[in-house]
Design an enzyme around this catalytic site. Structure first.
Site, short mmCIF file in Angstrom:
data_model
loop_
_atom_site.label_atom_id
_atom_site.label_comp_id
_atom_site.label_asym_id
_atom_site.label_seq_id
_atom_site.Cartn_x
_atom_site.Cartn_y
_atom_site.Cartn_z
N GLY A 16 87.77 60.81 100.46
CA GLY A 16 86.63 59.90 100.57
C GLY A 16 85.98 59.95 101.94
N GLY A 18 84.13 57.10 104.86
CA GLY A 18 83.79 55.74 105.24
C GLY A 18 82.41 55.70 105.86
N PHE A 20 81.82 55.71 108.87
CA PHE A 20 81.91 56.69 109.94
C PHE A 20 83.22 57.46 109.76
CE2 PHE A 20 79.72 52.91 111.52
CZ PHE A 20 78.49 53.45 111.89
N ILE A 23 88.01 60.66 105.10
CA ILE A 23 89.35 60.14 104.81
C ILE A 23 90.12 61.17 103.99
CG2 ILE A 23 90.66 58.25 103.76
CD1 ILE A 23 87.97 56.62 104.10
N ASP A 128 78.73 44.45 105.66
CA ASP A 128 78.50 45.48 104.63
C ASP A 128 79.34 45.16 103.39
OD1 ASP A 128 77.27 47.68 103.53
OD2 ASP A 128 78.65 49.14 104.41
#
Length: 440
Positions: A16, A18, A20, A23, A128
């Site tokens: 994945g 993020g 910034f 992952i 967010d």
């Protein structure tokens, strides 16, 4: 060639992204424990991972906060190793054909309000709030909701003096436009009220399947933000929540009426939804829509035995008894009886067809292929694999904030893709991270 981080962790495949950094799935070399490893290039113009790791460390110890295991640097990368989590709510929403039942929405709302409450209690706002940034746990914490991605978080008050940040205007949009509060669109500095208003839009997204300001066409991002803002401002709360219980209207009205530096009444907001949950006759059994989609219908003897094998002491016996009670109740009550309660809460309205379809324990089936959204291979092949029992709790109140054994989903090796969190397997978390001014 084997890649290692800090000489303690073996770096695996990407799972994945993020707001910034990327992952990866990692493995602890000594113990074999799987972890999530977030990497950020040290040459990036605006490094954020070190700041984000500090946020996580500030939050450590809270229910539904991922555990940070190690932080440091390796070669050209800043590194943060953290607890591995399951799929995001966005992934699960796609898995459930992009509609959650009212029961599932209310179960989630209670935990999500609690997570936001905890973050605010530590003097930060998230900025967010979106489905991609809430993940389910794994194993014993399989039905515990986690909140992630503090890349856009901001301190809203001084920890010692409790002095609130000043009111400001002409601020750029920070977060995801789809779920941004009205005041955020208007350029007003964000505060606690904005996190909670964003959550209100997330809950209606789960109820409706899509928000009225989705899918708007525009020549560029700026125009798209403007169109989203215009549509959001012109859509009244009553119209947005039409066909759903008035508690959703009351929740959003409460959020919009708060002052900039006002402390939200989190207990009141949770109570709104808990009272609705009780009025509809739902049970705090931790059976979400995605559990029903996989296992189907009432508890069977094998599932109850799994619950007994996986639980400890008296809590295990209570869980088994509750699971049996849920099975008996589901077998005895018809879909029409349950729908009657929902209709009463809706003031006679039937809600959406898809919502009605999921009431009363009725199940849907997805047999392989791609469930859509974020490139996640949801089921079939090496996709979703639920291998722990769904142990119900015999309780009339939601004991979410105790990290006891819950129904669980364990993700096995599967298709990657997508981004946004620390999920793994066939359901990687999220859809492209948080980002500043995300127009989704």
């Amino acid at each position: 060639m084997e890649l290692r981080v800090g000489n303690k962790y073996r770096l695996g495949r990407k799972i994945g992204s993020g707001s910034f950094g990327d992952i990866y799935l990692g493995t602890t070399i000594n113990t074999g424990e799987e972890v999530a490893i977030k990497l950020e290039c040290i040459r990036t113009k605006h490094p954020q991972l070190h700041i984000e790791s500090k946020f996580y460390k500030t939050m450590q110890g809270g229910i539904g906060i991922p555990r940070i295991i190690w932080c440091g640097s390796e070669g050209d990368y800043n590194v943060m190793v953290m607890e591995l989590l399951g799929p995001s709510l966005e992934d699960l929403f796609n898995f459930c054909s992009r509609r959650f039942s009212l029961k599932t929405v209310l179960l989630l709302a209670d935990q999500m309000i609690s997570r936001i409450d905890y973050i605010h209690s530590r003097d930060f706002i998230h900025r967010d709030i979106k489905p991609d940034n809430f993940l389910m746990g794994l194993g014993k914490k399989g039905n515990l909701v986690y909140i992630i991605d503090f890349g856009l978080a901001k301190k809203f008050r001084d920890a010692r003096s409790l002095k609130h940040i000043p009111y400001r205007e002409n601020k750029n949009l920070t977060g995801t436009a789809r779920y941004a509060s009205i005041n955020t669109h208007l350029g007003i500095e964000q505060s606690r009220r904005d996190d909670l208003e964003s959550l209100g839009y997330v809950l209606m997204y789960f109820n409706l399947g899509a928000l009225p300001w989705q899918g708007l066409k525009a020549a560029n991002k700026r125009q798209k933000y403007e169109r989203i803002s215009e549509k959001k401002l012109s859509t009244s709360i009553v119209v947005l929540c039409k066909g759903f219980p008035s508690e959703f209207v009351n929740y959003l009205n409460f959020c919009r009426q708060m002052h900039f530096d006002q402390r939200p009444d989190y207990c009141h907001l949770r109570k709104l939804f808990r009272n609705l949950f009780h009025r509809l006759g739902f049970t705090y059994d931790y059976v979400f829509d995605w559990n029903l989609l996989k296992f189907g219908g009432p508890r069977n003897p094998q599932a109850i035995q799994q619950a007994q094998d996986g639980a400890d002491g008296q809590a295990g016996h209570d869980a088994v008894a509750a699971a049996a009670a849920v099975a008996a109740a589901a077998a005895a009550s018809s879909h029409q009886q349950q729908q009657h309660k929902v209709n009463a809460a809706l003031g006679g309205g039937g809600g959406s067809a898809a919502q009605q379809q999921l009431q009363g324990g009725q199940t849907l089936a997805m047999l392989g292929g791609n469930g859509g959204g974020n490139g996640s291979q949801l089921i079939g092949g090496n996709g979703l694999n639920m291998d722990d029992s769904m142990a119900a709790t015999n309780s009339s109140r939601p004991p979410y904030d105790t990290p006891e054994r819950r129904p669980s989903i364990r993700m096995r090796q599967g298709g990657g893709g997508g981004g946004g969190g620390v999920g793994v397997g066939g359901m990687p978390s999220g859809g492209g991270g948080g980002g500043v001014g995300n127009a989704k």
